[in-house]
Design an enzyme around this catalytic site. Structure first.
Site, PDB file in Angstrom:
ATOM      1  N   LYS A  83       0.867  -1.188   0.000  1.00 59.93           N
ATOM      2  CA  LYS A  83       0.000   0.000   0.000  1.00 59.93           C
ATOM      3  C   LYS A  83       0.898   1.231   0.000  1.00 59.93           C
ATOM      4  O   LYS A  83       2.069   1.142   0.380  1.00 59.93           O
ATOM      5  CB  LYS A  83      -0.869   0.015   1.267  1.00 59.93           C
ATOM      6  CG  LYS A  83      -2.077   0.909   1.184  1.00 59.93           C
ATOM      7  CD  LYS A  83      -3.237   0.266   0.453  1.00 59.93           C
ATOM      8  CE  LYS A  83      -4.336   1.265   0.162  1.00 59.93           C
ATOM      9  NZ  LYS A  83      -5.544   0.643  -0.371  1.00 59.93           N
ATOM     10  N   ASP A 137      -6.873   4.603  -4.601  1.00 57.20           N
ATOM     11  CA  ASP A 137      -7.548   4.500  -3.295  1.00 57.20           C
ATOM     12  C   ASP A 137      -8.123   5.898  -3.062  1.00 57.20           C
ATOM     13  O   ASP A 137      -8.320   6.650  -4.040  1.00 57.20           O
ATOM     14  CB  ASP A 137      -6.543   4.097  -2.186  1.00 57.20           C
ATOM     15  CG  ASP A 137      -7.231   3.721  -0.875  1.00 57.20           C
ATOM     16  OD1 ASP A 137      -7.680   2.577  -0.744  1.00 57.20           O
ATOM     17  OD2 ASP A 137      -7.331   4.573   0.035  1.00 57.20           O
TER      18      ASP A 137
END
Ligand code: NDP
Length: 460
Positions: A140, A180
């Site tokens: 991430k 995201d």
């Protein structure tokens, strides 16, 4: 009340002591990283039954290893705003676990981004990606850059600077970022352009969520929201219920939220509320999704503008107040910890039947306990929102094969994957003495795949 029901055998006590000991070390090493510690606590607690039954995971030090990222990259992102001022943001990439494939996970641009947020998201991603059944590891990244109110030129200059550093660490077989919060197809496009320029080659599989005209996959935009609804549909089916004629509340009005609303409506539900970080709208006639799409996807405006166009609707300037609206199904699709214990209690007292987490970790641990104690069907993020990364993996597959599949083909694959995640999570819950507990089932099913691969690959 703990999320996992107590079973008192010697093995369970041993596993519990081991988990507590490892968690104490994690706490010492990651002080003040509350979101990260919350995510680790939830996973660790769920793993006690499997650790009690299969002690090789303890002797091989899997918990100690899996909780420590393989690599964390933190970097400076300098850029120049429209007025000529020099700005500096912080960029991150956590390459968490590559046991089953290249690191895979989105990039978040939001002022709240810090090491704790990126690590919690990266840690969750390991198990989610394993659950999809696709060969992808966990990672991430992101930045504390705030895209709100920035011009297109500023967004482009920032993302180019971000990629100038990030490109040293990623690649189609190494680490494949996606979007995201704050990172959609515009940002992915700018980052892909900069990566291509710096590398001097067309490595389509380095990013997912690309535009369909240059290597993107059909259904990627819709995948997380649609996937969440497909997952909740499975949960409801088991109880003889469906979306048809149910009242649904969806928080957020971004990518996940918009397509969760779309699919829920397609399945016959009435969606009465959605939100952004400033407040929520309530439309008792049912939200007009075309208006939301126009405001959010095209004009990048605030959700409160909805009531200018539909004056019968109500706007309330309090983001978390959305959970006081009575509904059958709640789909939190905005951000972490948006449902606390009190909001969960309100939802329960208003008769909520099912909660499906479209966002990552939107319910606090206390809120999850409230849902479980009250027999609310609860679809945890790792399982329920895995549709986005699943279609990202399908995008990688199409890029490698230099093919593109039709909308129907990808959508059918997405549906199958979501059904399978539900089935595997339910089976794991059953096998480990917690029937119906999808928190435990999803964590165990994802963990087992990664832990077995780690054992096969030795202590690395
Ligand atoms: P977007 O940026 O498209 O939308 C986010 C939405 O949530 C916006 O409406 C935003 O409001 C609101 N929001 C963001 N931060 C906060 C906050 N701190 N408090 C209140 N509201 C907030 O993001 P996505 O839809 O892509 O992501 C939403 C969630 O889904 C995140 O948790 C993400 O990690 C998760 N997720 C996303 C996937 C994807 O494929 N995109 C895949 C799996 C999970 P505002 O516009 O005012 O900021």
């Amino acid at each position: 009340m703990p999320i996992v029901k107590e079973v008192n055998t010697t093995e369970t006590q041993f596993a519990r002591d081991y988990v507590n000991e490892v968690f104490e070390t994690v706490k010492k090493r990651n002080q003040n990283e509350n979101e990260f510690l919350q995510a680790v606590k939830e996973v660790f607690e769920s793993l006690i039954p499997i650790l009690a039954k299969e002690p090789q995971y303890i002797s091989q030090g899997i918990l100690e290893r899996i909780v420590e990222p393989e690599r964390i990259i933190s970097f400076r992102v300098p850029w120049v705003d429209d007025k000529g001022n020099v700005k500096v943001n912080r960029g991150f990439r956590v390459q968490y676990n590559s046991a089953i494939g290249p690191y895979k996970g989105g990039l978040r641009f939001h002022p709240s981004v810090n090491a704790s947020i990126i690590k919690f998201l990266g840690f969750e991603q390991i198990f989610k990606n394993a659950l999809t059944g696709q060969p992808i590891g966990g990672g991430k990244g992101g930045s504390d850059f705030d895209p709100k109110g920035k011009s297109d030129g500023e967004i482009m200059r920032f993302t180019q600077s971000f990629m100038t550093e990030l490109c040293n660490y990623i690649g189609p077989d190494k680490d494949v970022p996606a979007g995201d919060i704050g990172v959609g197809s515009r940002e992915i496009g700018y980052m892909f352009g900069q990566y291509k320029r710096l590398r001097g080659g067309y490595e389509a599989g380095v990013l997912t969520g690309k535009g369909v005209g240059y290597g993107g996959s059909l259904v990627r935009t819709e995948a997380t929201g649609y996937g969440t609804v497909y997952f909740v549909e499975e949960m409801l089916k088991d109880k003889g219920r469906s979306f048809k004629d149910s009242t649904v509340v969806v928080s957020g009005s971004g990518n996940v939220s918009i397509y969760a609303m779309e699919k829920a409506m397609e399945l016959g539900a009435k969606v009465v509320a959605c939100s952004d970080s400033s407040g929520y709208i309530y439309d008792e006639k049912g939200i007009n999704l075309e208006t939301v799409k126009q405001l959010k996807e095209v004009e990048r405006k605030r959700i409160k503008e909805y009531v200018e166009i539909h004056p019968h609707a109500k706007y309330v300037e309090e983001f978390s107040g959305i959970w006081s609206i009575p509904c059958d199904i709640a789909l939190p699709c905005a951000t972490q910890n948006e449902i606390d214990e009190n909001s969960a209690k309100t939802l329960v007292s208003n008769g909520v039947v099912a909660v499906g987490e479209g966002a990552n970790m939107p319910s606090t641990l206390e809120a999850i306990s409230v849902f479980q104690e009250n027999n609310v069907l609860f679809g945890p993020a790792k399982a329920a929102n895995a549709g986005g990364v699943s279609v990202s993996a399908l995008e990688m597959a199409q890029n490698s094969a230099r093919l593109s599949w039709s909308f129907e083909e990808v959508d059918a694959k997405l549906k199958d994957i979501m059904k399978n995640i539900y089935k595997e999570s339910m089976e794991a819950a059953e096998n480990y003495n917690a029937p119906g507990n999808l928190v435990l089932g999803a964590n165990i099913a994802g963990f087992k795949k990664v832990a077995d691969a780690m054992i096969s690959q030795g202590v690395v």
